[in-house]
Design an enzyme around this catalytic site. Structure first.
Site, short mmCIF file in Angstrom:
data_model
loop_
_atom_site.label_atom_id
_atom_site.label_comp_id
_atom_site.label_asym_id
_atom_site.label_seq_id
_atom_site.Cartn_x
_atom_site.Cartn_y
_atom_site.Cartn_z
N GLY A 27 0.81 -1.21 0.00
CA GLY A 27 0.00 0.00 0.00
C GLY A 27 0.85 1.26 0.00
N HIS B 61 -0.39 4.86 7.22
CA HIS B 61 -1.23 3.67 7.35
C HIS B 61 -2.69 4.05 7.54
CE1 HIS B 61 2.83 2.27 8.52
NE2 HIS B 61 2.50 1.34 7.66
N GLY C 285 -22.69 31.99 -28.27
CA GLY C 285 -23.36 33.27 -28.40
C GLY C 285 -22.45 34.48 -28.48
N ASP C 286 -21.17 34.28 -28.86
CA ASP C 286 -20.26 35.44 -28.88
C ASP C 286 -19.64 35.69 -30.25
OD1 ASP C 286 -18.52 33.36 -29.13
OD2 ASP C 286 -17.16 33.99 -27.54
N CYS C 287 -20.17 35.05 -31.29
CA CYS C 287 -19.57 35.20 -32.62
C CYS C 287 -19.57 36.66 -33.07
CB CYS C 287 -20.32 34.32 -33.62
SG CYS C 287 -19.62 34.40 -35.28
N THR D 40 -19.45 25.29 -41.22
CA THR D 40 -18.51 26.28 -40.65
C THR D 40 -18.40 27.43 -41.66
OG1 THR D 40 -16.55 25.43 -41.78
CG2 THR D 40 -17.12 24.40 -39.65
N MET D 41 -17.52 28.39 -41.36
CA MET D 41 -17.30 29.52 -42.26
C MET D 41 -16.83 29.03 -43.64
SD MET D 41 -14.08 30.71 -39.97
CE MET D 41 -13.79 32.34 -40.55
N PRO E 41 -23.16 31.16 -38.06
CA PRO E 41 -22.78 32.58 -37.98
C PRO E 41 -21.43 32.88 -38.64
CG PRO E 41 -22.62 31.52 -35.81
CD PRO E 41 -23.32 30.56 -36.71
#
Length: 578
Positions: A59, A222, A403-405, A496-497, A560
């Site tokens: 142990g 122990h 939500g920050d694009c 995507t873009m 977006p």
């Protein structure tokens, strides 16, 4: 309460299976049949030298089997989890070493009653077999101000004794010499543990309860509780408390460490701290000792003597001189001994100055050219358009992203506007693209910042003062798009873009073959392709970017990023028409 989950086959078989795992993974180790004894595979090399035997309950891995090898232990004997090994196995180990031709056997024992009794009994029996045996007891615990009759517990300082005794034995020292040298060193070793959690023996409940937000100071290995409980503090504060306690002159079990003293430090993971936490504690330990004028000669940091899965750490200090360090630095083949440097920790310069970066493109000075006015006009229009679309892009992004694009595109637009206010637009288009790449990399943030910056950086090399015709711009756009695909891992059709960019660039490649005067028509078609590409993302399942983690049926709006690209291209076209 259920016993804690363990990744084992059975509580009864785990010790023996672990020993087989250790021996089979290490070419230099063997097991003694019928006993829980790990031996050096090269026992013949012990002829005429002192052999070292240690051991104790299981142990505590890698202790003690992991320290078997040339330059360290000759053998290690294991008991059950947290249980002292039986005298018969200890004796069997001693006799194996004696029969290999060892000149004597030194037993290195941690100061626990069970270990003392069982190793002591085996030692007496071995003497009756004509073996030259001696025993060193390690009692390095600094927890108790007034230790009981049982004395101080043997903790992680034991491995320092393994190492020094092992180096002395390898050099051919006699049993008496080794005992006398390590007995002297023992006076200069002290250990203290702290834990944020208890541990649990396989098949059993945790050894003690520790309420959330509390830590236990001065505990053993122990699962037994310590001397005091307190609120969990920062790593720096915990380390300071521990070193204060180890060196507190009012305690009978303190280690006297003064300014100017040289020490070897062991930062020992009691089992379940992450490597990250261990490194933070290691830094705190070095800084705390140095702030007291102590010279930190060596540091070993890792799991050396654990207590199953206890989330805690013990600190061991050993006062060191040149001879101690020489023995400490001596090579060993034992698998669990770390690959340490023999350079002093204190006094080493450990920071390297970075190469002075050439100035950022956006800080350069550039000269204007015939294209500067039109490029400035286009850029200004692109920026105001992106700022106008901020809320639209944010709301599209809320459907499938964070939500920050719109915000990230607006940040880029503001950074470019600000730069345009104070700088001339370079006449060389490639230089302008490099400036824009530098601005978006620094100011845009997120993966879109990295993608736009990649695009602009890859494109910049394809348009120069001498190469700024329509075909060169088409090649630049193509190169930028390829870079986005290569590093971003996405393609057209992945929502995507690129769904707006790729069809537009495919169209723009016609500029390389367009008849004079036909450029605007190609550009018009490219913008339409980008726009319909962005619309097509309504029906696509995201296969890249954050939106790929959202359930497909929830996403019915266009992407977006693609909408932003289509808008940028449209504004470029309108500005050039004007």
């Amino acid at each position: 309460m259920e016993p804690k989950k363990k990744l084992i086959n059975s509580a009864d078989g785990c010790v023996d299976e672990a020993l087989v795992g250790l021996a089979r993974a290490s070419g230099g180790l063997s097991l003694l049949k019928g006993h829980r004894v790990v031996l050096r595979s090269d026992l013949d090399d012990l002829r005429g030298k002192v052999a070292l035997l240690s051991g104790g309950g299981s142990g505590h891995e890698p202790a003690h089997g992991g320290y078997v090898g040339a330059g360290l232990l000759s053998a290690a004997v294991a008991g059950g989890v947290f249980a002292s090994p039986p005298p018969a196995s200890i004796l069997a180990a001693i006799l194996s070493l004696h029969n290999a031709g060892a000149s004597g056997v030194l037993l290195i024992v941690k100061n626990y009653t069970g270990d003392r009794l069982n190793f002591g009994l085996a030692a007496e029996q071995a003497r009756n077999h004509g073996v030259s045996v001696d025993m060193v007891i390690v009692a390095d615990d600094c927890a108790f101000n007034q230790p009981s009759k049982a004395g101080r517990r043997g903790l992680c300082g034991t491995i320092f004794i393994h190492k020094l005794a092992g180096a002395l034995a390898e050099e051919g020292c006699s049993l008496e010499q080794i005992v006398s040298k390590v007995t002297e060193v023992l006076k200069g070793i002290g250990t203290l543990g702290v834990s944020l959690s208890p541990c649990s023996v396989p098949g059993c409940l945790p050894s003690f309860e520790l309420p959330p937000g509390e830590m236990e100071l001065g505990l053993g290995i122990h699962g037994e509780p310590g001397i005091k409980r307190s609120q969990v503090a920062s790593a720096d504060e915990i380390v300071k408390t521990m070193i204060d306690h180890i060196t507190n002159p009012d305690s009978q079990s303190h280690l006297s460490v003064n300014s100017g003293d040289s020490v070897v430090v062991c930062v020992n993971n009691l089992g379940a701290l992450s490597c990250l936490e261990m490194a933070v504690v290691t830094r705190a330990t070095i800084i705390c000792l140095e702030s007291r004028g102590v010279v930190v000669a060596r540091v070993m940091s890792g799991s050396f003597m654990t207590s199953l899965e206890m989330a805690g750490v013990s600190l061991t200090l050993m006062k060191a001189n040149q001879e101690t360090l020489r023995l400490f630095d001596a090579k060993t083949a034992a698998p669990a001994w770390p690959n340490l440097s023999s350079v002093s920790v204190s006094g080493r310069s450990y920071m390297i100055e970075p190469q002075a970066m050439s100035t950022r493109p956006q800080d350069g000075t550039y000269s204007e050219g015939p294209l500067s006015p039109v490029m400035r006009k286009v850029l200004e229009r692109v920026c105001s358009t992106l700022l106008g679309k901020q809320e639209e892009l944010n709301s599209l992004d809320r459907a499938a992203g964070d939500g920050d694009c719109g915000n990230t595109h607006a940040q880029a637009a503001k950074a470019i506007q600000e730069w345009l206010r104070d700088h001339v637009v370079p006449g060389c288009p490639g230089q302008l693209l490099s400036v824009l790449a530098g601005l978006v990399q620094e100011k845009m943030g997120g993966s879109s910042g990295a993608l736009y910056s990649l695009f602009l950086t890859a494109a910049a090399g394809h348009v120069t003062v001498g190469r700024s015709n329509a075909a060169a711009w088409a090649n630049a756009m193509h190169a930028g798009t390829q870079a986005m695909k290569r590093y971003g891992g996405a393609d057209a059709g992945d929502r995507t873009m690129l769904d707006a960019l790729c069809p537009a660039v495919d169209e723009l490649m016609k500029l390389t073959k367009a008849p004079p005067g036909g450029e605007m028509a190609v550009l018009q078609n490219a913008v339409e392709k980008a726009s319909s590409g962005a619309e097509s993302t309504r029906g696509l399942t995201a296969r890249a970017g954050r939106a790929s983690y959202i359930a497909a049926e929830r996403v019915t709006l266009p992407d977006p990023g693609a909408v932003a690209v289509a808008a940028i291209l449209k504004v470029v076209l309108e500005s050039l028409k004007g």
